[in-house]
Structures are given as C-alpha cells and as structure tokens.
Design an enzyme around this catalytic site. Structure first.
Site, PDB file in Angstrom:
ATOM      1  N   HIS A 130     -45.883 -36.593  -5.051  1.00 56.66           N
ATOM      2  CA  HIS A 130     -45.125 -35.328  -4.990  1.00 56.66           C
ATOM      3  C   HIS A 130     -46.153 -34.219  -4.850  1.00 56.66           C
ATOM      4  CE1 HIS A 130     -42.893 -38.240  -7.510  1.00 56.66           C
ATOM      5  NE2 HIS A 130     -41.795 -37.744  -6.955  1.00 56.66           N
ATOM      6  N   SER A 184     -42.472 -32.224  -1.202  1.00 53.24           N
ATOM      7  CA  SER A 184     -42.968 -31.187  -2.111  1.00 53.24           C
ATOM      8  C   SER A 184     -42.329 -31.338  -3.491  1.00 53.24           C
ATOM      9  CB  SER A 184     -42.689 -29.794  -1.541  1.00 53.24           C
ATOM     10  OG  SER A 184     -41.311 -29.608  -1.284  1.00 53.24           O
ATOM     11  N   PRO A 216     -38.285 -31.191   0.602  1.00 52.97           N
ATOM     12  CA  PRO A 216     -38.381 -30.939  -0.838  1.00 52.97           C
ATOM     13  C   PRO A 216     -37.799 -32.083  -1.655  1.00 52.97           C
ATOM     14  CG  PRO A 216     -36.452 -29.835   0.028  1.00 52.97           C
ATOM     15  CD  PRO A 216     -37.112 -30.536   1.206  1.00 52.97           C
ATOM     16  N   ASP A 217     -38.233 -32.183  -2.887  1.00 51.01           N
ATOM     17  CA  ASP A 217     -37.647 -33.150  -3.811  1.00 51.01           C
ATOM     18  C   ASP A 217     -36.178 -32.787  -4.078  1.00 51.01           C
ATOM     19  OD1 ASP A 217     -37.463 -35.311  -5.523  1.00 51.01           O
ATOM     20  OD2 ASP A 217     -39.359 -34.894  -6.512  1.00 51.01           O
ATOM     21  N   PHE A 218     -35.490 -33.651  -4.792  1.00 49.07           N
ATOM     22  CA  PHE A 218     -34.034 -33.642  -4.930  1.00 49.07           C
ATOM     23  C   PHE A 218     -33.522 -32.471  -5.787  1.00 49.07           C
ATOM     24  CE2 PHE A 218     -30.223 -35.807  -6.914  1.00 49.07           C
ATOM     25  CZ  PHE A 218     -29.445 -35.804  -5.771  1.00 49.07           C
TER      26      PHE A 218
END
Length: 791
Positions: A130, A184, A216-218
C-alpha cells in the site's frame, strides 16, 4: 494522447477517469486481492503467507508463485491482482505483517518485483500495495461510523526515510520489474492523505520515470475526490466512480486529465491485460497445491535445534501431538489477504504422521487451546448503552454476555458497559476471550486484564480475532466481570456483515495441559503446535502466545526433553520458554498443505529452507518502536523518529541482542563462507564469495551480503545489498556471485534534495545472517552527486 496508436477522444478520457474503462475501448479491470493467493474464489489455493515466501530468499520460487496465482486469477475471471504487499515490517505487532515481505527494502523489492513480473507476463495487472508508509493498522482509517469517520493516522516521516526505506521496494517493483499498477494507502503522510497528495502520487512519475495507473484502497482512502483527482489519482475507486463526478473530471485541467487517461491506457497495454473470462470456480489447481507445500518447506525457519531434528524414524517410533488439534484458524491470516480454505483439502496434522509412523504411534491431545473464540458466557448481564451522537442512554438485561448489535433507537456510533457476577464452581485458571469489533476493555473484579481494538472480527475473511486473558479464580467466590465497549474503531460494511459488536466467552479449568504432559512423558518425541492469529483491521495485543499456550509448552518441555515447538503466526513471537525445548520451527501462516509439509520437515524428507525476513525481538519493550510516539502514536500522529533504523538496522545500531536476528535459519547442515571479493566498474558492484557445506547432509545455503558506509552519520551500521541461494552436497563448495548498482549505496540529502554517493571505503560483509558474518573486505568508491538516470 493515445490508446496504443489510436488517439483517445475527450469522451473516452472522461470515461477512463470515471472508472468506465470499456467506455474507452479498454478491458474492465476485475480485481482480486492476492498477496497470499486469490481471495474470494471457491477452490483457490491457500498458499503460505507472503512472509513465508520472503523467508525462502528464493527468486525462482517467487516467480513460480506469481505464475500460479496469475493462472488461478485468470481461471476465476480476474485480470488484476492487488499484490504484492510491499509494506515494510516496521512494527512487530502490525496485523498485516504476514502479507508483505519483511523489514528490508531490498529483499521486499526483489521478491515482490519477481512476483509482479510473473503476474504481468501472464496478462494480469500487478497492483502493488500500500503506497506508502502504511506499516500498521491502528487508526489506519480513523474511528467512527462511515459517515462520521475521523481522520486516519498521520505518519510524520522524513523525506530520506520515506525514499530510502518505505518507498524503495515500490521503486524496485515499478521501475526494475515494470509493475504497471499501484494501490495508494489509507493513511496520511506529513498531514496529507496519501491518495490526495500530489507529492506522494507524483513521486513515481517525477523521480523514478514510471508510467502506470494508481488506484486508491477501499472506501476510506479518498476523503476528497476532487482533491485526489487534481493530485494525480488515476481511477476513483476499485470499481465504480465513488464520489468522482463527470463535472469534476470535465472541470479539471485538460493537460492533467489527458495525462492521467494516457497513463491508464499505457498501463493496460504494457501489462497485456485482456477482458476477464468467465470464472471456472470452484478451482482445483493441483500444481498450485503442490507449490503451496514446496513454499512452506522452503520458507519454514528452523530457529533452534539441539540436534533433535530431523527426527530418526527408529528413535521416534512414538510421537505425542499435544495442543492445537485443529490449526485451521492459523493456516491463513485474516482480512483481504485471507484465502478461503477448501475443507476437503485440509488434512488433520496427525494424518500424514500416522501414515509415516503407523497406526497407534501418534497420540493426539487436543482441546480448545489456541487463539480462538470461546463459548459465550450464559449469565444475566446488566447493560447500559449510550448513543454517541444524542447522548441518550438505556439500560437492559441480557441473557448472555453478548451484544452483536445495539438495541433499537441507538445509532451507528455507540458505547456500552456490561457487567455480571458469577460464582465459579472450580478453582483454577479460567480463560476469557472477548471477540469484538470496536474498542474494548475487560475487567475482572475491577482489575483490567485485557484491552484492545478491532476494526472487525472477522475481517472480510479468515479467522476471528479474540482478545484473551487467563485469570485464576476461586470456587465459591463471587466474581464480577465488566466490559467497557466503544464502537469507535469498528467499521460498518453491511453487505460484508461487518459491524460493531462483541461477545465474551469463558472456559473453566480443564485437564488438557495435564493430559498433554502425560502423553508427552510417554512418547519418544513431543511436537507442540501453537500460534497466534492476526490480520487486517487489527494489530496484535502482544507478541506472546495468547491464552494458555505458553503454559502448555512449559508443561510438555518439563517432562520430555525431546520437545519440538512449532509456532504459527504472521510475525515475530516472543519465546520465554525457548531454552527449555530442543527445537523450534516457525512456519508463519502455513497455508493448506501444513500437515504434509510439517511431517516432511520433522523427519528430514524436506529441509526447512527459510531464513528470517524480519527480526524476532527478545522482549516486547525493546524494539525500534517501543515508545508511544513511534507506535501507536499520540493524538492521531505517529512519528518515524527512528529514521532508517528499522528492524535489524536498529538492533545493530544500539547493540541490542535480538532473540533471533534477520537472516537467521539453521537448516539441517552447516556452512562456511570464505574468499570474498568485490570490485566496482561501470556503475556496477560485482563480486563473489565461496560457500562450503561443512555438514553431513545436503542443504540450502542463503548467502547474504551487507555493506556499511564510510559516512557513519545517519547511516545504518549495515544494510543488505545482495543475496543468493545454492544447494550443496556434504563437503561441496561453490562460488556464489553477486552484483548490484553502485547507486544503491547512495544516500538522500534532504538539505540539497539530491542523492549523494559518499566517497570512501565501504565495508562489505558476507554472512548467513545479519549477525553471523563470515567474510569481510572493503570497496573503494569515488563520491559524486547522482543524476536521476543513475538510479
């Protein structure tokens, strides 16, 4: 701008940046989590954890793993993998430590890059994660319900530490191995969210010359969609457009949107991504399953061996297997890296041992030992529940010590205090397990015995995360239990069944440990399997084995000197009992082929080939992050004040003796290293070292090359620069070559904003761990300022 040789129209550009790739004639990205295998797919192979693979130090094995995961991903209709995990193991208690590749940026980057390249050769987009400085779970997304989620943790890190340590694995994977994607992270970095920071998002492009797509992450990674777009975030979410609107994209500068859309199209082309095919679930890839066994054997680390291992069939005709009879909760970590286990493929630990030793030779002493929830305490409980927004309270009586949901009329942000009294019927140690999502504190007769946080339990997939305590209680004496709960850390995702809540389990005294000791006393050898769960959405509460597992180990070791302890878990384990057992084998999260691999390792049918990719501390209070400002942080801010001194670098710098150092692992033979040579020419450092097998068995040597800088200020005492593995017969010698760019020795100058290769004589050491160094020489280097192209 173009899609290959075809120019993109304005409408196609807008479609791409809204996440509608087919609208621009590109394949849609169908993602799967994949650091440990393909999550969420029926029949997918549950491989050992990423740390297991890193422990192998084997690039060829990493390549085969990448090929196998890509093959299963494509069979399951996925064409993009959120993997590999490249987060540096800065915090030993970090919940997701298992899905990444250790504490060293070189090892992490080389193993991770090999995996990523294998993905993309197969036509699967690699999306390493990440990015960046996402090194623990506490406050990674903040606190509170979805609508009221507070700010995420703010990581304060110097530019030098960011570039040399935390971003370095990503640079290797993106530039050297050409991964075309990047995920990210949730956290803030020096005050800005990683997914909204131009300084972070432009770093790979402007400093490394990379071309690719950042997603992007969740859910929680993007708090301001327009800010993220203007900072350079390519896609709005892992599917869909989230809060990004057409008006937002069309109102952004055309120069920016053109470049971002072109990056996406270029990444898809370079990774060879094709439209995802229909899934063929359930999968049953036999080659992958065999690879899972091989990986576990290659990555299991023999930490200690007083000569007991490998076991001799003639001298180990009877074997006691006390402790965790069913290790299913330890096979995989929890969260988005948890691969669903296929029960029909999971053998009991005793099965392959019995096949080898014969019926009646293996005595199993099971029970509820392990890091698992316990039966809910059934007793009248008084609960006071408070709505955090309105302040309203209500009191109610419950028939058991559990509150999976708040009562009607209480909002998404709430807290509760539950208490009960009960009278034990037996004297002795009672085991408590609090399973919860949120923040919780457990008191017994007013004394705090456990405290922790969980964003969820379980998290998406994998095991529950119980918070355990052992409390001695007296029969006939009334005991008061109190739980203070706040929903704060919990996240709420109803479609996934993730929400705040808790339950308290209780187990009274039993005879499991006594029976384990009796079985061990009667057996030739005792093999004790113990472990600790961990995963996404939590950091472990202690590095010690939870519950009564330490007592189990000590009881067995007291009656049988031929005791092997097999430890499972995502990261380091404290072992205060280590000097009382004959052998210790650490198997990380071992995956679905644990039983067979363990039998082969114990009896020498396979060699434990792992070497530690992170340091095992001797005590919890002496690690690089043992002050609150370094972890978990103060007032939502965590300071990376240790700079480059993470893991073995810190232990070397302050002269601290770890329990087991980085790179350590014994195998079943011994090696010596001699005749180290090293030269530098044309920007490359090359050299050789002679490795010799000095033992009586064939085995694997892992040669590790470390350097030290002539400019000591701010530099670690030594840093890993190269590694290589060879398999040697008894008495055999071989020359192990190595090579790395001399630019790898450069340091970032924060004042000048440039990379500096300090001139002087660099120390070069070859060893079998960061503390077991066999050969030393020096390398003269001419100092200079590096140009961007030099790196």
């Amino acid at each position: 701008m173009s899609r290959g040789s075809t120019p993109l129209t304005r409408e196609e550009t807008t479609s791409i940046l809204l996440g509608d790739l087919p609208g621009a004639g590109l394949p849609d990205l169908v993602y799967a989590d994949g650091p440990n295998g393909v999550r969420g797919v029926a029949g997918a192979t549950a491989f050992p954890s990423g740390l297991t693979l890193a422990s192998s130090f084997d690039l060829g094995l990493a390549e085969r793993f990448g090929e196998a995961v890509a093959r299963e991903a494509l069979a399951a209709g996925r064409n993009a993998m959120l993997a590999p995990g490249l987060d540096i193991a800065r915090v030993p208690r970090a919940g997701r430590i298992a899905e990444s590749l250790g504490e060293d940026p070189l090892l992490t980057g080389e193993i991770g890059g090999t995996i990523a390249a294998a993905f993309q050769r197969s036509g699967v987009l690699s999306v390493p994660k990440h990015f960046v400085a996402n090194n623990f779970e506490y406050l990674r997304t903040g606190r509170g319900s979805l609508e009221r989620r507070s700010a995420a943790i703010d990581v304060r890190v110097s530019r030098r530490a960011l570039l040399e340590l935390y971003a370095e694995p990503f640079r290797r994977v993106l530039v050297k191995y050409r991964a075309a994607g990047l995920l990210s992270s949730y956290n803030r970095i020096n005050g800005e969210y990683a997914s909204e920071s131009a300084a972070i998002l432009r770093l790979p492009f402007e400093e490394w010359g990379w071309r690719g797509v950042i997603v992007p992450d969740f859910i929680f990674a993007v708090r301001d969609d327009e800010r993220a777009l203007l900072a350079g975030l390519h896609l709005p979410a892992l599917g869909g457009m989230a809060g990004r609107s057409r008006e937002m994209v069309e109102g952004a500068p055309a120069e920016l949107t053109d470049r971002l859309a072109e990056d996406v199209a270029d990444a898809m082309t370079r990774a060879g991504v094709h439209p995802a095919s229909p899934s063929t679930e359930p999968l049953d890839d036999r080659a992958s399953q065999e690879l899972a066994r091989e990986m576990l054997e290659a990555g299991s680390v023999l930490l200690k061996n007083d000569g007991l291992l490998p076991l001799d069939l003639a001298a180990a005709s009877s074997l006691a297997l006390p402790g965790i009879e069913d290790p299913a909760h330890l096979l995989v970590m929890g969260g988005s890296a948890a691969v669903t286990l296929s029960p029909g493929r999971i053998e009991p630990l005793a099965a392959p041992l019995t096949r080898l030793l014969g019926d009646g030779a293996v005595t199993v002493v099971g029970g509820t030992l392990g890091d698992v929830p316990l039966p809910t305490l059934t007793v009248e409980v008084i609960a006071t529940v408070r709505d955090a927004i309105t302040g309203r309270e209500q009191t109610l009586t419950l028939p058991e010590f559990a509150m999976p949901d708040p009562p009607a009329g209480v909002g998404a942000d709430w807290s509760a205090t539950l208490s009960c009294s009960f009278t034990p019927t037996e004297s002795g140690d009672h085991r408590l397990a609090l399973t919860f999502a949120g923040d919780a504190r457990l008191r017994v007769d007013g004394i705090e015995v456990a405290e922790g946080y969980r964003e969820a339990s379980p998290m998406i997939a994998g095991p529950d995360y119980p918070l355990q305590a052992i409390v001695p209680l007296e029969a006939g004496r009334v005991v008061t239990l109190l739980v203070e709960f706040d929903s704060g850390s919990a996240i709420t995702i109803p479609p996934l069944g993730i929400r705040p809540g808790f339950e308290l389990g209780l187990l009274g005294p039993g005879d499991t440990i006594q029976r384990a000791a009796e079985a061990a006393r009667a057996a030739d050898v005792a093999v004790v399997v113990v472990g600790r769960v961990s995963g996404e959405a939590m950091d472990v509460d202690s590095l010690r084995l939870p519950g009564d597992q330490e007592r189990l180990v000590e009881a067995v070791a007291a009656v049988n000197p031929r005791t092997v302890v097999v430890t499972c878990g995502g990261g380091p384990v404290l072992m205060p009992w280590a000097d009382r057992v004959a052998a210790i084998l650490h198997v990380w999260n071992p995956g679905e082929r644990f039983a067979e691999a363990l039998t082969r390792l114990l009896f020498g049918l396979a060699e434990p080939g792992g070497r530690l990719p992170l340091t095992f501390a001797a005590c919890e209070e002496r690690t690089p992050v043992s002050s609150p400002d370094r972890y978990p942080g103060l007032d939502g801010v965590v300071r990376y004040e240790e700079e480059l001194l993470v893991g073995y670098r810190w232990y070397d710098a302050i002269g601290e003796e770890p329990a087991f150092p980085f790179g350590h692992g014994l195998g079943y033979t011994t090696f010596e290293l001699h005749e180290l040579t090293v030269t530098e020419a044309g920007g490359q450092v090359t050299g050789t070292v002679l490795a010799r097998n000095t033992g009586s068995r064939a085995g694997k040597v892992v040669v590790q090359l470390y350097t030290s800088s002539p400019e000591p200020a701010g530099h670690p005492p030594r840093s890993l620069r190269a590694f290589g593995t060879r398999r040697l017969e008894p008495g055999e010698s071989t020359v192990v070559p190595f090579a790395f760019p001399v630019a790898d020795l450069a340091a970032y100058d924060e004042i000048g904003g440039r990379w500096v290769l300090h001139g002087g004589r660099y120390g070069v050491e070859a060893g079998l761990s960061s503390r077991d160094l066999h050969a030393r020489t020096e390398l003269p280097v001419e100092g200079r300022i590096l140009q961007p192209s030099d790196r």
